[in-house]
Write an enzyme that holds these catalytic residues in place. Structure first.
Site, PDB file in Angstrom:
ATOM      1  CE  LYS A 130      -3.871   2.152   2.403  1.00  0.00           C
ATOM      2  NZ  LYS A 130      -4.903   1.990   3.415  1.00  0.00           N
ATOM      3  CG  ASP A 170     -14.489   2.198  -0.894  1.00  0.00           C
ATOM      4  OD1 ASP A 170     -15.495   2.760  -0.437  1.00  0.00           O
ATOM      5  OD2 ASP A 170     -13.355   2.694  -0.815  1.00  0.00           O
ATOM      6  CG  ASN A 171     -12.893   1.642   3.145  1.00  0.00           C
ATOM      7  OD1 ASN A 171     -12.124   1.319   2.241  1.00  0.00           O
ATOM      8  ND2 ASN A 171     -12.984   2.877   3.580  1.00  0.00           N
ATOM      9  CG  ASP A 180      -9.145   1.729   3.715  1.00  0.00           C
ATOM     10  OD1 ASP A 180      -8.401   2.637   4.081  1.00  0.00           O
ATOM     11  OD2 ASP A 180      -9.436   1.516   2.534  1.00  0.00           O
TER      12      ASP A 180
HETATM   13  P1  AMP Z   1      -9.740   5.104   1.062  1.00  0.00           P
HETATM   14  O1  AMP Z   1     -10.264   6.315   1.719  1.00  0.00           O
HETATM   15  O2  AMP Z   1      -8.353   4.720   1.525  1.00  0.00           O
HETATM   16  O3  AMP Z   1     -10.672   3.947   1.114  1.00  0.00           O
HETATM   17  O4  AMP Z   1      -9.528   5.480  -0.452  1.00  0.00           O
HETATM   18  C1  AMP Z   1     -10.567   5.753  -1.332  1.00  0.00           C
HETATM   19  C2  AMP Z   1     -10.084   5.623  -2.741  1.00  0.00           C
HETATM   20  O5  AMP Z   1      -9.066   6.566  -3.016  1.00  0.00           O
HETATM   21  C3  AMP Z   1      -9.479   4.266  -3.073  1.00  0.00           C
HETATM   22  O6  AMP Z   1      -9.809   3.973  -4.391  1.00  0.00           O
HETATM   23  C4  AMP Z   1      -8.025   4.501  -2.900  1.00  0.00           C
HETATM   24  O7  AMP Z   1      -7.257   3.574  -3.623  1.00  0.00           O
HETATM   25  C5  AMP Z   1      -7.891   5.915  -3.439  1.00  0.00           C
HETATM   26  N1  AMP Z   1      -6.735   6.619  -2.875  1.00  0.00           N
HETATM   27  C6  AMP Z   1      -6.580   7.049  -1.607  1.00  0.00           C
HETATM   28  N2  AMP Z   1      -5.407   7.660  -1.452  1.00  0.00           N
HETATM   29  C7  AMP Z   1      -4.773   7.625  -2.650  1.00  0.00           C
HETATM   30  C8  AMP Z   1      -3.521   8.091  -3.141  1.00  0.00           C
HETATM   31  N3  AMP Z   1      -2.643   8.727  -2.380  1.00  0.00           N
HETATM   32  N4  AMP Z   1      -3.246   7.857  -4.430  1.00  0.00           N
HETATM   33  C9  AMP Z   1      -4.115   7.222  -5.235  1.00  0.00           C
HETATM   34  N5  AMP Z   1      -5.297   6.773  -4.841  1.00  0.00           N
HETATM   35  C10 AMP Z   1      -5.630   6.964  -3.566  1.00  0.00           C
HETATM   36 MG    MG Z   2     -10.596   2.158   1.036  1.00  0.00          MG
END
Ligand code: AMP
Ligand code: MG
Length: 720
Positions: free
Chosen positions: A228, A395-396, A405
């Protein structure tokens, strides 16, 4: 170690892999297609895309000298071709001959320039999930247990360590090589969509997660090894695919703390960084050091993966809006194909049901009920241990019911059922109290997405390949209707399982083996109300309660000194009249509790388990002494950031950097991390509870404290 262990690049693949079972997304093989944001239509069947980790700054930085190496003189106005720039990372050079798993270790001259630094490794994740992995002296290195210098690369230990670091940093890649390979295999990312904060959010996907290998062992079962923060993927949208140190440290420790409380979760295997100046990750507050987390799970498939294949009405009604663009992104509208891809849906469901969850003979309905049960049990455990996820988007939420997550998560300090741990959730959609209903919401989206498969299966007792070919809208509707019929009442079943599991958890924390209906009110509810009314700390109150002797409750001196100690250790500062009120309230509750514990049936149950002493021992084995509180995370992050950046920020020019200082900074950062990891993975030990005193014991006791008042209930405005 009972099993023979192997270095990471030689780990055996499981008999089935995600790549052989699931369809690949159509991506051109131009190097840039791995890094360019790509929205796939719901009708495309694929789940995953092949790509290689790219732990490098984004946008890519290119010096004039590097351009010259590519044969481009920018001073003469010549243009650099992005494909040439990216191609430098293509892992085309074979580094090792084929291993037992049939794969090769590959890299490129440019890729070999990565300078990974291993910061931490979790011995318990290694033991639980990858007992067949040989990491050489990597654990010793992180524990600062190495006498002089780490084992040389000519030794077996040194080789295993280096291979581990190389693969986890993406410096090298394990893959099949050449076009002629019968079963191509290599790192990948997956596509998923999702509902975020209750609203359809379109395609998300692994924006910064890249899986590098699947493996299997007798004791550790199937495991997927995922990085990650390993760089851009086709799902990164506008972001950089990277992660700051802060978010890596939070997830690294959070996973392992949650696992130690026996809550199902993805695990963290290792945390890496790279010299700060090489890869500063820029966020709201400027550049921060980077992190790369290696996490493990039997599967990372989430509800959103199914929503991507069958997005349903929400998606049809809301197309994605491009910020700053000229309006709706038109090529997302699909006319006749709006139903998504029902064949892809079947194969993904089959993969998770059979290969991941081992439910070959079960119907799809039975499998979905199992997914529901696992998630109900998971969220019940969150409640019992005051774990707050903070972002329960679809998605989590995983299919296997593992916590995933670790963003703005927190453990409850002062008890408040309305507590919101996520700074970006002002309305409290994901507050502590709402967690079970938000998991239910997510499961509802899963049941809706899977309806055609569940319904078809219920009608035909089988869902063959090609089941949806030529199906009319009416056919699909009839399958969905059938699914509704067979799934009817699942919400109630979810709630029952969740409540029952919570009840079991609470009873254990209160040290009760029997249950009476009045316990819900007299023991559980009243206790929580007391904590809330008097602003007392959740976890330390349970730990204190694990020393309470009901047999002595009629001794008023004992009761009063116990109560006064309890209040002292569960608050940071209370004015004396407030403390007295809390003591009074607590001692009346303790009398009720003592009477309950002393009842015949309850006593009889404990006689077999060591009586009062045995009971208190058991309570201490499930009520943690150490809790990974916000103040601890903030402290360890701050210290690590300082250790890893100081050698660079304290000088004016690059050539003034003191290498010794850099090295010591890395050692300091590792030391900080390993101390907290150790306490997080053994939370029930009597840390700092010893009579004698030493610097170590005092430090342990401090780390088990509540921290400063202003840090209680602290909301992390987490840059990621
Ligand atoms: P999350 O809040 O971690 O569940 O992320 C939501 C979405 O944003 C997911 O598709 C992650 O893969 C994407 N995402 C979060 N941070 C980044 C990042 N720094 N670069 C690319 N995608 C990101
Ligand atoms: Mg996520």
């Amino acid at each position: 170690m009972t099993q023979t262990s192997l270095p990471i690049h030689r780990l055996p693949l499981p008999s089935t892999t995600l790549q052989t079972k699931l369809a690949q997304l159509p991506l051109s093989d131009q190097p840039s297609s791995q890094r360019r944001s790509t929205t796939f239509k719901p009708s495309s069947e694929g789940v995953w895309a092949r790509l290689n980790p790219l732990w490098a700054p984004w946008p890519i930085r290119l010096t004039k000298e590097e351009a010259l190496e590519l044969g481009v003189d920018v001073d003469k106005g010549q243009q650099v071709n992005v494909e040439d720039v990216l191609r430098r990372w293509d892992p085309v050079d074979v580094q090792n001959d084929e291993a037992e798993n049939g794969l090769k270790v590959m890299s490129s001259g440019h890729r070999l320039k990565f300078e990974p630094i291993l910061l931490g490794i979790s011995p318990s994740a290694l033991k639980d999930s990858l007992p067949h992995l040989d990491v050489g002296d990597a654990v010793k290195l992180c524990n600062d247990d190495i006498e002089s210098s780490p084992a040389g690369v000519e030794t077996k230990e040194g080789q295993a360590r280096e291979s581990f670091i190389d693969i986890l940093s993406g410096r090298k890649v394990i893959a099949s090589s050449g076009e002629d390979s019968k079963t191509p295999y290599g790192p990948w990312s997956t596509r998923y969509c999702g509902h975020q904060f209750g609203v359809w959010a379109g395609q998300l996907g692994d924006g910064r997660a890249i899986s590098v290998l699947e493996t299997q062992s007798e004791e550790g079962g199937r495991q997927e090894i995922q990085l990650k923060g390993a760089g851009r993927t086709p799902f990164s949208r506008t972001a950089d695919g990277l992660a700051v140190l802060r978010s890596g440290v939070r997830e690294f420790l959070g996973c392992e703390a949650v696992a130690a409380l026996d809550i199902p979760t993805t695990r963290s295997l290792a945390l890496l960084t790279t010299p700060f100046p090489n890869l500063p990750v820029t966020r709201e507050n400027g550049p921060e050091p980077s992190s790369l987390l290696c996490r493990l799970s039997p599967s990372f498939i989430r509800i959103g993966h199914f929503e991507a294949l069958n997005p349903g009405k929400d998606a049809r009604n809301m197309r994605q809006f491009y910020m700053g663009g000229r309006g709706w992104l038109d090529d997302q509208s699909e006319g006749e194909n709006e139903e998504g891809n029902l064949e892809g849906l079947r194969s993904l469901a089959e993969w998770v049901k059979v290969d991941i969850m081992g439910m070959k003979d079960a119907s799809f309905k039975e499998w979905v009920e199992e997914v529901i049960r696992k998630n109900a049990e998971m969220v019940a455990k969150w409640q019992v241990y005051g774990y707050m996820n903070g972002v329960i988007n679809t998605d989590n939420v995983t299919l296997i019911g593992a916590t995933i997550d670790y963003g703005p998560y927190a453990f409850m300090d002062v008890y408040d059922e309305n507590h919101i741990c996520n700074h970006s959730d002002p309305s409290g959609l994901y507050s502590y109290r709402n967690q079970p209903s938000r998991i239910l919401f997510a499961l509802d989206k899963l049941v809706a997405a899977l309806a055609p498969v569940i319904g078809y299966d219920a009608i035909h007792s089988l869902v063959p390949v090609g089941y949806s070919e030529g199906a009319s809208k009416d056919d699909i509707k009839s399958w969905e209707e059938k699914s509704k019929e067979v799934m009817q009442g699942w919400e109630g079943r979810f709630r029952d399982i969740e409540k029952d599991e919570e009840k079991k958890g609470w009873l254990r924390r209160f040290g009760l083996q029997t249950f009476q209906n009045s316990d819900n009110r007299d023991i559980i509810y009243d206790y929580m109300s007391l904590l809330h009314a008097h602003s007392l700390d959740f976890h330390s109150s349970f730990r204190q309660l694990s020393s309470f002797k009901p047999s002595r409750s009629s001794d008023s001196e004992y009761l009063s000194s116990f109560t006064s100690d309890l209040i002292k250790s569960t608050t940071t500062s209370l004015p004396s009249d407030a403390a007295e009120a809390a003591e009074r309230a607590f001692s009346s509750w303790l009398k009720v509790y003592a009477a309950r514990v002393m009842q015949d049936g309850e006593q009889a149950a404990w006689t077999k388990a060591g009586g009062e002493e045995g009971r208190l021992r058991e309570m201490k084995a499930i009520n943690p002494r150490f809790v990974l509180r916000q103040w601890i995370l903030e402290e360890v992050i701050e210290k690590m950031e300082k250790s890893l950046t100081e050698a660079y920020t304290s000088v004016e020019a690059k050539d003034e950097v003191d290498e010794k200082k850099v090295e010591n900074g890395i050692k300091d950062a590792r030391r900080e991390l390993v101390k907290i990891l150790d306490m997080s993975t053994r939370p029930f030990e009597p840390w700092g509870e010893c009579e004698s005193s030493s610097e170590n014991i005092e430090e342990e006791a401090r780390l088990c404290g509540l921290g400063k008042k202003e840090m209680l209930g602290f909301q992390c405005s987490c840059s990621s």
